[in-house]
Enzyme design. Structure first.
Site, mmCIF file in Angstrom:
data_model
loop_
_atom_site.group_PDB
_atom_site.id
_atom_site.type_symbol
_atom_site.label_atom_id
_atom_site.label_comp_id
_atom_site.label_asym_id
_atom_site.label_seq_id
_atom_site.Cartn_x
_atom_site.Cartn_y
_atom_site.Cartn_z
ATOM 1 N N SER A 81 -10.166 -0.471 7.025
ATOM 2 C CA SER A 81 -9.523 -0.265 5.719
ATOM 3 C C SER A 81 -8.801 -1.465 5.114
ATOM 4 O O SER A 81 -8.364 -1.393 3.964
ATOM 5 C CB SER A 81 -8.540 0.906 5.803
ATOM 6 N N SER A 122 -9.811 2.002 2.949
ATOM 7 C CA SER A 122 -8.895 2.743 2.124
ATOM 8 C C SER A 122 -7.877 1.899 1.350
ATOM 9 O O SER A 122 -7.289 2.403 0.396
ATOM 10 C CB SER A 122 -8.117 3.728 3.001
ATOM 11 N N LYS A 135 0.858 -1.182 0.000
ATOM 12 C CA LYS A 135 0.000 0.000 0.000
ATOM 13 C C LYS A 135 0.899 1.239 0.000
ATOM 14 O O LYS A 135 1.937 1.244 0.681
ATOM 15 C CB LYS A 135 -0.894 -0.028 1.243
#
Lengths: 95, 484
Positions: B175, B151, B76
């Site tokens: 997330s 997210s 990420k």
């Protein structure tokens, strides 16, 4: 809880955020509805409850007070917006 | 190769069926060919990946390979990676080439994993749909008109579309679990303090936790094994032994007690999602699990408390982005205050600004008791609910998300509707507990996630419970059309 334009301008200043004038109303409306959501917390009495700062109530770990990091100034300053002679440059703050 | 799991790929590498360089080229080629449809990557690190693959092949040849040596993974874009662009989904960090590695990245490097690239995400991890990214939204491979969740939306979409076999995410209010659910993959948020936060760009420090996204519980176990462990550079990292998460996957679940919180099956739950979750629970009953009705009575207070704690901590953490030492700086600042305000005003998107302002307000003089202190007390109540539940049961199950993936743009105008996407996940972060989402079927041709919540440091049990389900179901093996 309802915030007006003056409130939003004050908060934006505290947060050092430039908010374009036409957007202030939208923020006032959004922030007010978020605070309404948050206000649901008041439906429960918490007078006798101990606040929880950490999920497992761990305490801050301490370490010996000695230098462990190596100097990487050049590497870190390579990504800075503006540097000169190893110093970060900002607009003049002292007349 | 792209349909193989991490466990299978590692076996193939060791048997010499293909090299890490061949595997990495195939992965990079697949990303180049297919990611235009998804936008799941912000940066593809081709050169670095091929160099790491070459080194991994040397380790493999020398017989020094571990379970992740030579395996391409995606990080990420919240994890700092030395020499690689690290944007955190924000214009603020559009030019930020990290000068050091996050502990998570360092650990993957030490394991010999290959960094395929950095995945798209909601700006500073604030969002539940990946639509707050400055680098355009990610699309869900199951239906590209829908969101992948957020997210960690890029990490979830990339794994679901078989672009990479595994990835990392972070979970502050859901997330990892929510995008895993919406993309039909397996995601795990560990116990707070289990994985180091060092070098992971901070959102809400008392809630943030990194974890793996993968296509199976077995792969998640392998990834978590590489990520977990004490790190003195993270002041809230916990010294607790890391077990071999793969060693207990095969344990029998007979006699396991599972709590079903009635609050997770009531208002707001889409009926089709509810049906799929019920069917998954029935499947567990068939393999000998005992279901117990429980109550988590303060569940409805989780989202309200979260929207004080998370914004308050974010307003403090994001004060470091001031246009002075790194990140975006406005043109021609007339004085220092103008530099701060315009750099931040231009660098942050609307959702980040909203949260900074809510947090600033909640922490401003005279409001501390009414907001932050109150939220911390509510947090205790929520945590106590779980503590009492775990006196009766071993794990808790319910839906991960109240709905399947929703349409792009559908919830962007109303922050509150978006925030309610996380009603079943947020309480777990407030309590600091580990939670997982695993594929549990489909509703309207879109994946449904089953959430499994465990007691502190019970990640091995969660993975075992998930793995046993994946032995008797094939939801996790389904592939989105067009990504076969």
């Amino acid at each position: 809880m309802s915030l007006d334009k003056t409130d939003v301008n004050k908060i934006a200043h505290l947060a050092r955020l430039d908010i374009a004038a036409p957007d202030i109303d939208v923020y006032a409306s959004n922030l007010s509805s978020i605070l309404d959501l948050v206000a649901q917390m008041n439906s429960v009495d918490t007078d006798a409850v101990t606040p929880m700062a950490h999920p497992t109530d761990a305490v801050q770990r301490l370490r010996e007070d000695k230098v462990t990091a190596v100097d990487q100034r050049e590497k870190f300053q390579a990504i800075a917006p503006q540097v000169d002679a190893g110093l970060y440059l900002v607009p003049k703050v002292i007349e | 190769m792209h349909n193989k799991t991490i466990a299978q790929l590692a076996a193939g590498l060791r048997a010499g069926e293909y090299s890490s360089q061949e595997l990495t080229r195939a992965i990079l080629d697949r990303i180049a060919r297919l990611d235009g449809r998804l936008n799941s990557f912000i940066t593809v690190s081709d050169e670095l990946a091929l160099e790491q693959a070459r080194l991994a092949d040397q380790r493999l040849a020398a017989g020094e390979a571990g379970p992740l040596t030579g395996i391409p993974v995606a990080q990420k874009d919240i994890f700092c990676s030395d020499g690689v662009l690290t944007t955190c989904g924000s214009r603020m960090l559009e030019n930020f080439v990290a000068p050091y590695d996050a502990t998570v990245v360092e650990r993957f490097n030490a394991a010999g994993a290959v960094l395929a690239g950095k995945t798209n995400m909601d700006e500073f991890a604030m969002g539940s749909s990946n639509e707050t990214s400055y680098y355009d939204p990610v699309r869900n491979p199951w239906n590209t008109d829908t969101v992948p969740g957020g997210s960690s939306g890029g990490s979830a979409a990339a794994v679901a579309a078989r672009l990479v076999p595994g990835s990392t995410g972070t979970d502050t209010g859901g997330s990892i679990r929510q995008p895993a659910a919406l993309c039909g993959i397996t995601g795990l948020k560990p116990t707070y303090g289990r994985v180091s936060r060092y070098g992971m760009i901070a959102f809400a420090s008392s809630l943030d936790q990194a974890g793996p996204l993968a296509r199976s519980a077995e792969d998640a176990a392998i990834l978590l094994g590489a990520m977990a462990g004490f790190d003195e550079r993270d002041s809230t990292s916990i010294e607790h032994p890391v077990p071999d998460y793969t060693a207990t996957l095969a344990n029998d679940l007979k006699g396991l007690k599972v709590g079903l919180p009635r609050e997770y099956f009531s208002v707001g739950l889409d009926s089709e999602v509810g049906k799929a979750v019920e069917a998954a629970i029935d499947e567990y009953k068939r393999i000998g699990v005992e279901m117990v009705d429980i109550s988590l009575p303060n569940t409805h207070l989780a989202v309200p408390a979260y929207y004080v704690v998370a914004p308050a901590e974010c307003s403090s953490n994001l004060s470091r982005f001031d246009g002075v030492r790194f990140g975006h700086r406005c043109d021609n600042p007339k004085d220092l205050e103008d530099l701060y305000k315009r750099s931040r005003g231009e660098g942050f998107g609307p959702e980040v600004k909203r949260r900074i302002m809510i947090g600033t307000y909640a922490l401003s003089a005279g409001y501390y008791d009414a907001y932050y202190l109150k939220a911390q007390k509510v947090r205790r109540l929520i945590s106590d609910d779980f503590r009492q539940a775990f006196e009766q049961v071993d794990v808790i199950m319910g839906p991960t998300s109240p709905s399947v993936a929703f349409k792009l743009g559908e919830r962007t105008d109303d922050p509150i509707t978006m925030y309610l996407s996380d009603i079943y996940t947020i309480a777990v972060n407030l309590a600091g507990l580990p939670g997982m989402s695993i594929p549990a079927g489909f509703a309207n041709q879109l994946p449904v996630g089953l959430q499994i919540i465990g007691n502190y440091f019970d990640e091995a049990r969660l993975l075992n419970v998930a793995h046993q389900f994946q032995q008797v179901t094939d939801y996790h093996q389904q592939i989105p059309v067009g990504f076969e």
